[in-house]
Enzyme design. Sequence first.
Site, mmCIF file in Angstrom:
data_model
loop_
_atom_site.group_PDB
_atom_site.id
_atom_site.type_symbol
_atom_site.label_atom_id
_atom_site.label_comp_id
_atom_site.label_asym_id
_atom_site.label_seq_id
_atom_site.Cartn_x
_atom_site.Cartn_y
_atom_site.Cartn_z
ATOM 1 N N LEU A 452 0.824 -1.207 0.000
ATOM 2 C CA LEU A 452 0.000 0.000 0.000
ATOM 3 C C LEU A 452 0.857 1.255 0.000
ATOM 4 C CD1 LEU A 452 -2.610 -0.988 2.746
ATOM 5 C CD2 LEU A 452 -2.950 -1.060 0.274
ATOM 6 N N CYS A 453 0.452 2.241 -0.782
ATOM 7 C CA CYS A 453 1.086 3.560 -0.751
ATOM 8 C C CYS A 453 -0.031 4.598 -0.776
ATOM 9 C CB CYS A 453 2.053 3.732 -1.917
ATOM 10 S SG CYS A 453 1.259 3.784 -3.538
#
Length: 554
Positions: A452-453
């Site tokens: 995730l970013c």
Amino acid sequence: MNNLVAKIEKMKPFFEKVSRNKYLKAIRDGFMSAMPVVLFSSIFMLIAYVPNIFGYYWPANIESMILKPYNYSMGILAVLVAGSTAKNLADSFNRELPINRQINNISTFMAGVVGLLLIAADPIKEGFASGYMGSKGLLSAFFVAFFVCNVYKFCVKRDITIHMPKEVPPNISQTFADVIPFAISILLLALFDIVFRDLVGINFAAAVIEFFKPLFTAADGYLGLAIIYGAMAMFWFVGIQGPSIVEPAVSAIYYVNIANNLGLYQAGEHANNILTPGVQQFVATLGGTGATLVVTLMFAFMAKSKELKAVGRASSIPVLFGVNEPILFGAPLILNPIFFIPFIGAPILNVWLFKAFVDFLGMNSFMYILPWTCPAPLGIVLGCGISLLSLLFAVLVLVIDFIVYYPFFKVYDKEKCEEEALKDQEETATEETEESVEVSGDVVDGKRVLVLCAGGGTSGLLANALAKGAEEKGIKMTTAAGSYGAHYDMLKDFDLVVLAPQVANYYQDLKIDTDRLGIKSVACQGKQYIALTRDPEKALEFVFSILNGESEEQ
């Protein structure tokens, strides 16, 4: 300069606390959930009006057909965001509530939708007016979402609900359990709407727009633009994802302004509102926060330092598409005193130059919404209506960024060359002496890893590296990339969740969610993450060490 950076860095815990604020996160995540709608609808706006630039106008009936998907998607953006923001805020509240007493986020979603319709829609002869269902109703959507979720939280914490016999299936019991908080929310909003219209004479959504007009105007000024985009860059400079703090405060202005710009353009007038999504994505953050497209190319083609040249060449393609974490953490640029001035200054100068082109040369501001991954110079030209002035601006802003960054680049390049001359192989030697981890197929085979970013771009770099490493070793592994905030419903399908550096400050919130599901989670730091994206084997070893319980990064 070092002392200034050190003082700013000391404020990092406070900035992190602000970025984790439940309400700011709910706004940001609510928008993130609605982005597919925004991008989808914008395609039809481009089809309808870009031909006008070249002198072609669709027949009225064809134009109406083209715009119908837009009107029923972007045209109800506020309705959707009211629901998605309420859902995300409910998810945040649920982390603090017992596992057996949770807020039903789907119910809050529906209450948010109904609540916004109550306070933003005006009745007409056959239905209701939709003027504040789109971008003009966003501020009201946030108000409704916050109100609804707090009513639900109040009721759930105090067990104010309809209790059904134990024999009744849980899904049916939950339906009755949601009746009271839903009813209280909607009845209070209905009463508020009656009183407000009687006192003010217009609906709440219209009054909010009128009330905040001076703020919109001030934010569009040179000082306002400097504060907004200077703050975004400064937060990123100390390692905090800047838009997570600043963007929720201006997101409503963005979408009101871009809708107004298009309306002005269609009426044959000058589209002059500056604060729009395009200004953030393609002007202030030309190649990513800090306007790093030019500095990346400097590293790649002008650096004498082998390290900077390698970082620049590896980062050039991602940065062209707005993913600049490889150079932010690989150079590094963040927390690097040498780049403090250009990193903060270039975005401000970019937006000031843009405003000058709009105010004094008559260039139209952004009228269309494009995917944030569109290459910035192209995004400027397309978003502003494909004019000669927009093309000239796209070239000139690159020149300005080059002038701003060049002296600082030369200083840093000289410094790195001197380091390489004194200890040419130190970092490489350190990496080579690290003990190699033997990856066991039994531990990682069949595992599912989610990275995730902030926007789904940086996370793809590591997800791809992991997939490649697994393929090379003949290991079956499922990898996926996503954006933090749009991940809650995905967690249960994975064995490990990895946070990229720009969202690492959300790790404690994520860990609450993953612990409840019995899955592992880890947060990566700057250079560590970039190194893993470039080395599939090391990336696989890293995942193995986490799944095997050997280490856990925070």
